[in-house]
Structures are given as structure tokens and as C-alpha cells.
Scaffold this motif. Structure first.
Motif, PDB file in Angstrom:
ATOM      1  N   THR A  17       0.812  -1.218   0.000  1.00 18.11           N
ATOM      2  CA  THR A  17       0.000   0.000   0.000  1.00 18.11           C
ATOM      3  C   THR A  17       0.847   1.271   0.000  1.00 18.11           C
ATOM      4  O   THR A  17       0.299   2.371   0.064  1.00 18.11           O
ATOM      5  CB  THR A  17      -0.944   0.024   1.210  1.00 18.11           C
ATOM      6  N   ASP A  18       2.164   1.121  -0.040  1.00 18.64           N
ATOM      7  CA  ASP A  18       3.016   2.312  -0.136  1.00 18.64           C
ATOM      8  C   ASP A  18       2.812   2.982  -1.495  1.00 18.64           C
ATOM      9  O   ASP A  18       2.634   2.311  -2.524  1.00 18.64           O
ATOM     10  CB  ASP A  18       4.488   1.934   0.013  1.00 18.64           C
ATOM     11  N   SER A  19       2.842   4.298  -1.506  1.00 21.36           N
ATOM     12  CA  SER A  19       2.658   5.030  -2.757  1.00 21.36           C
ATOM     13  C   SER A  19       3.953   5.065  -3.560  1.00 21.36           C
ATOM     14  O   SER A  19       5.052   5.060  -2.999  1.00 21.36           O
ATOM     15  CB  SER A  19       2.174   6.454  -2.487  1.00 21.36           C
ATOM     16  N   ILE A  20       3.787   5.107  -4.872  1.00 17.93           N
ATOM     17  CA  ILE A  20       4.918   5.101  -5.792  1.00 17.93           C
ATOM     18  C   ILE A  20       4.896   6.399  -6.587  1.00 17.93           C
ATOM     19  O   ILE A  20       3.835   6.868  -7.011  1.00 17.93           O
ATOM     20  CB  ILE A  20       4.835   3.900  -6.763  1.00 17.93           C
ATOM     21  N   CYS A  21       6.054   6.964  -6.810  1.00 20.58           N
ATOM     22  CA  CYS A  21       6.176   8.208  -7.577  1.00 20.58           C
ATOM     23  C   CYS A  21       6.570   7.885  -9.018  1.00 20.58           C
ATOM     24  O   CYS A  21       7.577   7.225  -9.258  1.00 20.58           O
ATOM     25  CB  CYS A  21       7.222   9.125  -6.944  1.00 20.58           C
ATOM     26  N   PHE A  22       5.754   8.373  -9.979  1.00 20.32           N
ATOM     27  CA  PHE A  22       6.058   8.208 -11.400  1.00 20.32           C
ATOM     28  C   PHE A  22       6.368   9.553 -12.064  1.00 20.32           C
ATOM     29  O   PHE A  22       6.440   9.637 -13.290  1.00 20.32           O
ATOM     30  CB  PHE A  22       4.878   7.549 -12.119  1.00 20.32           C
ATOM     31  N   THR A  23       6.541  10.589 -11.262  1.00 22.51           N
ATOM     32  CA  THR A  23       6.784  11.924 -11.803  1.00 22.51           C
ATOM     33  C   THR A  23       8.071  11.993 -12.600  1.00 22.51           C
ATOM     34  O   THR A  23       8.164  12.686 -13.622  1.00 22.51           O
ATOM     35  CB  THR A  23       6.834  12.955 -10.664  1.00 22.51           C
TER      36      THR A  23
END
Length: 509
Positions: free
Chosen positions: A116-122
Motif C-alpha cells: 500500500t506504499d505510494s509510488i512516484c512516477f513523476t
């Protein structure tokens, strides 16, 4: 039309593969692999703060190249810095996601223990590292969350997507353009000479120049065309016609004005005994013009067909009535009857530019896209003698009109004008070829939010086509704005071109 048929790319390098996606309608093919390093499904967690129905965005899984990606990019400006992902992996002893939190900082998340950890695709794709249960096989997948680099639903008029009017006369002083079936015809005048330029598509700048053999003096502003023939009024108001642009013959009819075409039928106005009548050619019928209905100075006709109508309809907006009073109303014709359509019109003016143009609404529940039609009116000469540059629009078939959002207004470099002809012409674009031509690009003017991809409540379910073979070409509607004059009557020797960016993109499959 946006097609949401997912592409499942079978692995040639693996003995067998299991490929799945987050589409209820997609047909899944189940097979097995000797290792457990296969990504079987991928989706994003719902997050309305990021995008409505984010969890229904489709992702394709390419097992050959170890890629997971959304072919249909998310709308321009979507924040992809904190996305929670759902990945179908089974039997792996390790599943680690590596991504950049900044331009230089890498972060690693153990997906098996912290899903459930968020992932950065920026800052680009994330890398998913899988290790099989027996720890004999490892594989890296590149996960891309694509976002449009520019606003796909933006209308832009390129400053050098501007050409001079097509003519062999030098600099013309008068012009009138019209759609002639599948062709575009532009009549110009300069120094007592006339030129008729004809093309299959104005995008290509390949014009055939014809010298009309007039036996009369034409009223250039009445030049018009049906699907089959060209028409113009002489200075004696006699209606003349031609099938080739060179030889012109009298119809023997005396008309006051020409509105335009309804398929192969010409629509116009005649005057008898001080009374005006709507007339048609050929097989002319006479219908008394209703009070307030304009008889000259109207826009070009725009065709509009909808599911509630049994026949195509054409409309014009603005103009002057028999008493010289200016109108801001839209009037329509359905093949037998003329009627005022608008309840709330636009400011009264003559010489408005007028088009019907598509816009897309995507249902983000099932990510299908429907195409609707907006009516757009701009320019014209107002009752106080000034020129209007304001753009007005209607999304309910011309019943109600409003001043368009600031972002839809014409850019500064297109001047206010009257009596220009706005024509919408499709151009075929190709997937494997450059679509660049002599029209150069200018900074875009983004459209308001209502024109961008979203799903307002109450919009009926969209209808999309599903391609059965790869799309290699598609039709894109371009807007061409021919001529127009300033407040002194001086002709602008220009043709401007505009398009909504999304319609120039290759349709998805």
C-alpha cells in the motif's frame, strides 16, 4: 474515436505466459510458465483527488519487452507523484519497486510487505524486480504511467499555420470560399480579373486554378456551392450555375441572396412584390420568410445531424432581415421547413463565421469516448459598426448560446474580422508517417475544462468502435478560416488553420 481494446502481447521468449488486465470486458488467456516472474495484472488504486475512476485506467502488459504501460495517457497535469499500485504476482520470493522521489534520489519499496506504499512516477518509470520462488529466475519490469505532455483537448491556431489565399492574381481585393462536395473552392478578384482555386484538401496546398468565363458581372459575396455544382448571382440578381467552374449558365431565376447548400439543393431568398420568400434550386419551392428571419449578411451554413432528427439539418446565424434589422438568432432548415432555433442567441451582427465542430467526452467508468458536436460562432460586424472578435458557443444544438470561456477565444494574432468563411475539412493522418506540412506550429491556447476529457453525470453511455486490425490512418477535422475583412472593408489575404489536438492523435486500440 478512442478505442479501448487492450493489447496483450504474447511472449515469444517464454515458453508460455499468463497475461491479464484490469478490464472486465477483456478476454484473458490463461497459460503457465516454468518460472514465477510473470506480472499477471496491473492497476492503480482509486483516488478521486488524482483522477476520477483512476482504478479503471487500462494498462497493457508486454511480456516480451517486460513493460507495463497505459497506452492512453492520463490527462495533462495529472499528479502521478503518489500512486498506489496493484500488481498481480504469484509465487515470487521477492518483488521490489525502485523509483525516483526526485531527479537524483532513488527509493526502494518491498511490494510483498508494503503493497500500500505510494509510488512516484513523476520522474519516469518505476522498475519492478521479481525473483522466483526457487530463486533461480529474476526479471525486471519497467512500469510506466504516461501523462500527456500537452493538453490534448486544446484548440490552437498556428501563426504560420497561415497561408495566403489561393489565387494566381497576386494580392486579391475580394474573395469568397465554399465547400463544393468533397472539394474546397475559393473565388478571388483582383484588378478586374477573377480566379477560382479548387482543391481536394486545403491542407495540402495543391490548388487547381480556373479562370471563369463570365458573361455577366458576378456578386462575389454570393458565391456558393452544393455537392454537385457552383452558383453565384450576377449584378442583375440572376442565378448562374457551373459544374466545372469555367462555363457558367443562367438558371433564369432571379434571387435576392444565396444561403448555401443542403446536400445537392441550393437554398436562397427571392423577392416578389416587396415580399421575401425562401426558395430552393432545383425544383424550387416558395416559403414566405418569417418576420425577423435574416435574408442577407448571414453566416455560411453549418450541417448538424443528431439522433432526434429524421433528416440532416443546416443552420445559419446572424444577418439582416428584410427591414435591415440585425439578428443574433440561429435559424435552421430540415429539408422542408425553416424555423428559428435559438432561444438565447448571440449579439446581433452580419458576416459571422460559423461551424459545427466535434468535441469528446470520455466516460471514466469504462473509459469509452463519445463524440458530440458544439456549434461555434465568432467575428462579424455589429450594429454599432465595430467588429466582434468574441467566440460564442452552443452545446445544445443552438438553442442556447453563451460567450465562450476565455481560453476558447481567438488568439491575439488573429484580428477581428467580418465575412470570413470557416470550413471544417477532414485530413487523413498516418500512424507511420510525419504529419507535418507547410503549416508551422504556434503556442497552443488550451480549451476550458468542459472540453477536456471527463464524465459529467447524466451523459449517455458512449459508443466506440473497436478496431479489428491495427489503425494506420484516421481522419482529423481541421478548421480553415478564409479571408475576412477589417472594418474598412479591406480583405485579409490569409487562410488560418486550427484543430483540437486530441483529434490529431492516433486513435487507441
Amino acid at each position: 474515436m478512442m478505442n479501448k481494446l487492450l493489447s496483450f502481447i504474447a511472449s515469444a521468449g517464454l515458453a508460455a505466459a499468463f497475461v491479464a488486465c484490469n478490464s472486465d470486458s477483456a478476454s484473458s488467456t490463461l497459460s503457465y510458465t516454468t518460472s514465477s516472474v510473470v506480472v499477471s495484472s496491473f492497476s492503480l488504486n482509486a483516488d478521486d483527488d488524482v483522477l476520477e475512476a483512476l482504478d479503471s485506467v487500462y494498462f497493457s502488459i508486454d511480456l516480451v519487452n517486460a513493460r507495463v504501460f497505459n497506452a492512453d495517457s492520463l490527462p495533462y497535469g495529472t499528479d502521478v507523484s503518489r500512486l498506489v499500485v496493484n500488481i498481480g504476482v504469484s509465487g515470487c520470493s521477492a518483488a521490489e519497486l525502485t523509483f525516483k522521489q526526485s531527479e537524483t534520489t532513488d527509493t526502494v519499496v518491498n511490494y510483498l510487505t508494503n503493497s500500500t506504499d505510494s509510488i512516484c512516477f513523476t520522474y519516469g518509470p518505476a522498475t519492478l524486480h521479481l525473483v522466483s520462488t526457487d530463486q533461480t529466475t529474476e526479471r525486471n519490469y519497467y512500469i510506466e504511467v504516461n501523462v500527456h505532455k500537452m493538453k490534448p483537448d486544446s484548440l490552437y491556431w498556428n501563426q504560420t499555420a497561415r497561408r495566403s489565399l489561393p489565387t494566381n492574381l497576386g494580392v486579391p481585393s475580394r474573395q469568397k470560399s465554399a465547400a463544393w462536395g468533397d472539394r474546397t473552392a475559393c473565388l478571388t478578384y483582383a484588378s478586374s480579373r477573377y480566379c477560382l482555386a479548387v482543391t481536394n484538401n486545403p491542407a495540402n496546398n495543391e490548388w487547381t486554378y480556373i479562370t471563369p468565363a463570365w458573361s455577366f458581372t458576378p456578386q462575389i459575396d454570393t458565391f456558393n456551392a452544393t455537392d454537385e455544382a457552383l452558383f453565384i448571382l450576377g449584378d442583375d440578381n440572376i442565378l448562374y450555375t457551373s459544374t466545372d467552374g469555367e462555363t457558367w449558365n443562367s438558371t433564369g431565376l432571379s434571387w435576392w441572396n444565396i444561403y448555401g447548400a443542403y446536400g445537392s439543393t441550393l437554398l436562397g431568398v427571392e423577392q416578389k412584390g416587396g415580399q421575401f420568400y425562401h426558395v430552393t434550386y432545383p425544383a424550387t419551392t416558395e416559403i414566405k420568410v418569417a418576420d425577423g428571419c435574416p435574408v442577407y449578411g448571414t453566416s455560411t451554413l453549418a450541417e448538424f445531424t443528431n439522433k432526434w432528427a429524421t433528416a440532416p439539418q443546416v443552420f445559419f446565424i446572424g444577418g439582416s432581415d428584410a427591414n435591415g434589422a440585425l439578428s443574433g438568432d440561429m435559424w435552421g432548415y430540415d429539408g422542408s421547413t425553416w424555423a428559428k432555433v435559438s432561444i438565447d442567441g448571440v449579439p446581433a451582427a452580419t458576416g459571422r463565421s460559423f461551424i459545427a465542430y466535434p468535441y469528446c467526452i470520455t466516460d471514466s467508468t469504462n473509459w469509452t469516448t463519445a463524440t458530440y458536436t458544439a456549434l461555434i460562432a465568432f467575428g462579424g460586424l455589429l450594429s454599432d459598426g465595430s467588429l466582434s472578435k468574441d467566440v460564442y458557443l452552443s452545446k445544445d444544438m443552438g438553442i442556447h448560446w453563451k460567450l465562450a470561456d476565455d481560453l476558447l477565444q481567438l488568439p491575439d494574432y488573429i484580428p477581428a474580422m467580418t465575412s470570413s468563411q470557416a470550413l471544417v475539412v477532414d485530413k487523413t493522418l498516418y500512424a507511420n508517417a510525419s504529419n507535418a506540412d507547410a503549416w508551422s506550429e504556434m503556442a497552443s491556447t488550451p480549451l476550458p475544462r468542459w472540453w477536456q476529457v471527463y464524465h459529467p453525470k447524466g451523459i449517455p453511455a458512449a459508443i466506440t468502435s473497436r478496431a479489428t486490425k491495427p489503425i494506420t490512418e484516421w481522419e482529423c477535422p481541421y478548421i480553415y478560416l478564409f479571408g475576412g475583412t477589417n472594418d474598412s472593408g479591406t480583405l485579409y489575404n490569409t487562410v488560418w488553420r486550427g484543430v483540437i489536438n486530441r483529434l490529431s492523435f492516433k486513435p487507441l486500440q
